[in-house]
Design a protein around this motif. Structure first.
Motif, PDB file in Angstrom:
ATOM      1  N   GLY A   1       0.948  -1.171  -0.175  1.00  0.00           N
ATOM      2  CA  GLY A   1      -0.126  -0.021  -0.033  1.00  0.00           C
ATOM      3  C   GLY A   1       0.833   1.282   0.036  1.00  0.00           C
ATOM      4  O   GLY A   1       0.462   2.348  -0.753  1.00  0.00           O
ATOM      5  N   GLY A   2       1.955   0.949   0.845  1.00  0.00           N
ATOM      6  CA  GLY A   2       2.954   2.462   0.676  1.00  0.00           C
ATOM      7  C   GLY A   2       3.665   2.470  -0.570  1.00  0.00           C
ATOM      8  O   GLY A   2       3.727   3.908  -1.031  1.00  0.00           O
ATOM      9  N   VAL A   3       3.654   1.376  -1.260  1.00  0.00           N
ATOM     10  CA  VAL A   3       4.553   1.810  -2.614  1.00  0.00           C
ATOM     11  C   VAL A   3       3.637   2.287  -3.496  1.00  0.00           C
ATOM     12  O   VAL A   3       3.876   3.253  -4.356  1.00  0.00           O
ATOM     13  N   VAL A   4       2.123   1.835  -3.503  1.00  0.00           N
ATOM     14  CA  VAL A   4       1.353   2.473  -4.313  1.00  0.00           C
ATOM     15  C   VAL A   4       0.987   3.907  -4.003  1.00  0.00           C
ATOM     16  O   VAL A   4       0.840   4.585  -5.145  1.00  0.00           O
ATOM     17  N   ALA A   5       0.867   4.127  -2.656  1.00  0.00           N
ATOM     18  CA  ALA A   5       0.725   5.504  -2.560  1.00  0.00           C
ATOM     19  C   ALA A   5       1.770   6.376  -2.966  1.00  0.00           C
ATOM     20  O   ALA A   5       1.644   7.460  -3.440  1.00  0.00           O
ATOM     21  N   ARG A   6       3.273   5.905  -2.791  1.00  0.00           N
ATOM     22  CA  ARG A   6       4.216   6.812  -2.999  1.00  0.00           C
ATOM     23  C   ARG A   6       4.344   7.051  -4.592  1.00  0.00           C
ATOM     24  O   ARG A   6       4.651   8.171  -5.077  1.00  0.00           O
ATOM     25  N   GLY A   7       4.172   5.956  -5.232  1.00  0.00           N
ATOM     26  CA  GLY A   7       4.507   5.820  -6.836  1.00  0.00           C
ATOM     27  C   GLY A   7       3.173   6.442  -7.535  1.00  0.00           C
ATOM     28  O   GLY A   7       3.171   6.725  -8.667  1.00  0.00           O
ATOM     29  N   LYS A   8       1.870   6.277  -6.993  1.00  0.00           N
ATOM     30  CA  LYS A   8       0.680   6.402  -7.673  1.00  0.00           C
ATOM     31  C   LYS A   8       0.603   5.726  -8.746  1.00  0.00           C
ATOM     32  O   LYS A   8      -0.191   5.987  -9.731  1.00  0.00           O
ATOM     33  N   ALA A   9       1.253   4.342  -8.402  1.00  0.00           N
ATOM     34  CA  ALA A   9       1.022   3.271  -9.839  1.00  0.00           C
ATOM     35  C   ALA A   9      -0.030   2.474  -9.597  1.00  0.00           C
ATOM     36  O   ALA A   9      -0.348   2.375  -8.312  1.00  0.00           O
ATOM     37  N   GLU A  10      -0.781   1.892 -10.635  1.00  0.00           N
ATOM     38  CA  GLU A  10      -1.617   1.081 -10.572  1.00  0.00           C
ATOM     39  C   GLU A  10      -1.287  -0.040 -11.318  1.00  0.00           C
ATOM     40  O   GLU A  10      -0.410  -0.173 -12.242  1.00  0.00           O
TER      41      GLU A  10
END
Lengths: 331, 225
Positions: B122-131
Motif C-alpha cells: 500500500g505504501g508503494v502504491v501511495a508513493r508511486g501512484k502506480a496502478e
C-alpha cells in the motif's frame, strides 16, 4: 571519455569543494549532505527557498543560491535525485521559522524524495512544494509521468526568490511560483549526447547530421529525431510547439535561451536572433531576455527555449536584485 | 527438531535472513537489473539497489534491532538515504510501512506477516501512484501479496512460496506493457517488449522471503517428516 576529473565516482563531492572555495563568505557547503546554502542563512523573517536535483545541470541549482533567489540547494549524484536526508539537512540550515518552499522539477525520483523529506520532517516550519513541469516535448496525460521540469525552474527560482526577499508569506510565495510555472513552457534540442562521468560513455548516439527534438536534460529521448537543418529551421522547431501549447500574445514575455553545456555563446546569440524574429512575426512581445548557460546537461550541445507569459507584477519581481553565482543584477 | 522455531511464526532472525537473502540476490542480479534499466530507464537500478542493500546488511550486522518495527525502520531509512532515484523512496516506503504495521513485536504469525506485506505494498502504491498494469514494481508486488493472503492458512512458508510464484508471473507479465509511470513512460509505446526492472527486483524480494522461510520450518518440508 576526456574530462577534467580526479575520480569519475567523486565528481560531485569534488565540485562542491570548488564551489566553497570560489564563493567563500557568500555560500556555505555542507559536504556530508551535499548542500549549498547562503552563508548568511537563516535569514530572519524570510520564507526559505530550497531546491535541488541531480547534478550536471550547473549553474542549476547550487549556482542560484544567494540573496534574491534560493536559500539552499541539494546536489544529487550526476542526473540522480537527492535523497530525503539531504533535503532535511538543507531545510534545517535555512529554516528561519517563516516557512520553507521546496521547488522540485517533475521527475519521478525528485518528486518522491522531496515528498518523503516532508513526511520525515519533525518540527520546523511548514513546508510548501511547487513542482515545475514546462517541457512541451512530453505529452501531459494520465499515461505518462507528466511533463518534465526544465527551464522554467530558473524563472520560478528567481521570481519566487524575489517574493521571499520582499517578505511575502509562504502561501504568497508558493502562489507566485505556481503562477510562473503555469505560464511557462519550454522545448529543447540536442546536437550531441553527453557523457555521465561515472558511466564513461555517451548516454545516446546521434549521427553527425541528426538532431534530437524535445530532448530531456538527462539525455532522455524527445519527440522525434530529425535532420539538423539551419539555425532558422531549428528556431522554428523550438518556437512552434511552445506557442502552439500556450497563447503568448497580449502579455509581456520573459524569454530564456539556455545552452545545454556544449554550445558556444556565439551560436546561442545567433539562435536567439532567429527566435526573436519568429516571435515577432507571431506577435509575441518579449519584455525580458536571458541568453547563456543556465540549465545544462553536462557537455551536451544544443539549447532549450523557455517562454513565460508574465505581467507587471512578475516583471517587477524578475527585475528585483539578485546576487548568485549564476544570476546577478541590481545587487 | 524440537529446537526449531514454531512453524506458524516468523522471528526477527528470519526476517533478517530475508533481508540478507534479498541483498545477495540483488548483488547476483545487479548487472541484469541495470541492463533492464538501460533499455527503458537510466541504467542504474541494479547499482543503486545493490549499494543500498549492502548498506542495510552492514547496519544490521553492526546493530540488530530486537523488534520488527525497529528493524524495518532501520532498513527503510537506510535505503532512503543510500539508494536515491525513485527506487530509494519506493523500497524505503515499503519497509517503513511494513514495520509500522507489524508493530513493536519480536515475531509475526502468518496473518501478521500478511498485514505487514499488505501495508508495505500500500505504501508503494501511495508513493508511486502506480496502478496494476502501469509496468512498475506494483505489477509484481500486488499479485504476490494477494497470493500470500489466499494461502495464509497454510502457514508463512507456503504462503511466501505462493507469493514468490505470483511475483514472478507478475514480473513476466510486464513485458508487453506500455509504461505509464517513471522515466520509462517518456518512451510510451517504445517501452513495450521489455521486462520492467522494478518488477524484476520486487520478484527477487519475494523470492528472498520464500527462500528465507523455506527449510526453517522442517515439519512442513517433504522428506523431513
Amino acid at each position: 571519455m576526456k574530462k577534467l576529473v580526479n575520480d569519475p565516482q567523486h565528481v560531485v563531492t569534488d565540485a562542491l569543494v570548488g564551489v566553497e572555495a570560489a564563493y567563500l563568505g557568500r555560500l556555505a557547503v555542507d559536504h556530508e549532505h551535499r548542500v549549498v546554502y547562503r552563508a548568511d542563512a537563516p535569514v530572519a523573517g524570510k520564507v526559505a527557498l530550497v531546491s535541488g536535483g541531480g547534478s550536471g545541470h550547473e549553474p542549476l541549482h547550487g549556482g542560484f543560491v544567494g540573496p534574491g533567489m534560493l536559500d539552499a540547494a541539494c546536489a544529487g549524484e550526476v542526473f540522480t535525485s537527492p535523497t530525503p536526508d539531504q533535503v532535511l539537512a538543507a531545510d534545517q540550515h535555512v529554516d528561519a521559522g517563516a516557512g520553507i518552499l521546496h521547488i522540485v522539477k517533475n521527475y519521478t525520483g525528485d518528486v518522491m524524495n522531496f515528498d518523503m523529506a516532508v513526511e520525515l520532517a519533525e518540527g520546523g516550519s511548514p513546508i510548501a512544494t511547487v513542482v515545475t513541469n514546462d517541457d512541451v516535448a512530453v505529452e501531459d496525460s494520465l499515461y505518462t509521468a507528466g511533463r518534465r521540469g526544465i527551464g522554467v525552474t530558473v524563472v520560478v527560482e528567481k521570481i519566487a526568490g524575489a517574493a521571499a526577499e520582499g517578505r511575502r508569506d509562504l502561501s504568497a510565495v508558493a502562489d507566485v511560483a505556481r503562477r510562473v510555472n503555469d505560464n511557462g513552457r519550454s522545448m529543447g534540442v540536442a546536437l550531441t549526447s553527453c557523457t555521465v562521468p561515472a558511466v564513461g560513455r555517451p548516454t545516446f548516439d546521434l549521427a553527425e547530421d541528426e538532431l534530437e527534438i524535445g530532448v530531456g536534460i538527462h539525455g532522455e529521448p524527445g519527440r522525434s529525431r530529425g535532420r539538423l537543418g539551419t539555425a532558422s529551421e531549428v528556431a522554428e522547431q523550438l518556437v512552434v510547439p511552445i506557442t502552439d501549447d500556450l497563447d503568448f500574445t497580449g502579455a509581456p514575455v520573459i524569454a530564456m535561451l539556455s545552452g545545454l553545456g556544449g554550445t558556444p555563446l556565439i551560436e546561442l546569440y545567433l539562435m536567439y536572433g532567429e527566435i526573436a524574429r519568429i516571435l515577432g512575426r507571431r506577435n509575441v512581445t518579449v519584455a525580458r531576455t536571458l541568453v547563456g548557460n543556465y540549465i545544462t546537461s553536462l557537455e551536451m550541445a544544443g539549447c532549450s527555449l523557455t517562454l513565460v507569459r508574465a505581467d507587471d507584477e512578475l516583471l517587477d519581481l524578475w527585475d528585483a536584485p539578485v546576487d548568485t553565482p549564476g544570476l546577478r543584477w541590481g545587487a | 527438531m524440537g529446537s526449531r522455531a514454531d512453524p506458524g511464526t516468523v522471528e526477527v532472525a528470519q526476517l533478517v535472513a530475508w533481508l540478507e537473502t534479498f541483498g545477495r540476490l540483488v548483488h547476483e542480479e545487479r548487472d541484469h537489473l541495470t541492463a533492464l534499466d538501460a533499455a527503458i530507464g537510466d541504467a542504474d537500478h541494479g547499482l543503486n539497489l545493490d549499494r543500498g542493500m549492502r548498506a542495510v546488511v552492514e547496519r544490521l550486522h553492526a546493530d540488530r534491532p530486537a523488534t520488527v518495527d525497529a528493524l524495518f525502520k532501520t532498513v527503510g531509512m537506510t535505503l532512503v538515504s543510500t539508494v536515491g532515484g525513485a527506487s530509494g523512496p519506493l523500497y524505503g516506503t515499503f519497509f517503513l510501512r511494513f514495520g509500522t504495521a507489524a508493530g513493536p513485536v519480536d515475531e509475526l504469525d502468518a496473518a501478521g506477516l500478511a498485514t505487514a506485506l499488505r501495508a508495505g505494498v500500500g505504501g508503494v502504491v501511495a508513493r508511486g501512484k502506480a496502478e496494476p498494469g502501469d509496468k512498475t514494481m506494483v505489477d509484481a508486488l500486488e499479485p504476490a501479496v494477494t497470493a500470500y493472503e489466499r494461502a495464509v492458512g497454510s502457514g508463512p512458508e507456503h504462503a511466501a512460496a505462493a507469493a514468490s510464484e505470483a511475483a514472478e508471473a507478475g514480473r513476466d507479465a510486464t513485458i508487453p506493457m506500455v509504461a505509464r509511470k517513471g522515466r520509462a513512460s517518456y518512451l510510451a509505446e517504445r517501452s513495450a517488449g521489455h521486462l520492467d526492472p522494478g518488477a524484476t527486483s520486487s520478484a527477487l524480494l519475494l523470492r528472498a522471503l520464500a527462500d528465507a522461510l523455506a527449510g526453517t520450518l522442517p515439519e512442513t518440508t517433504d522428506g523431513r517428516a
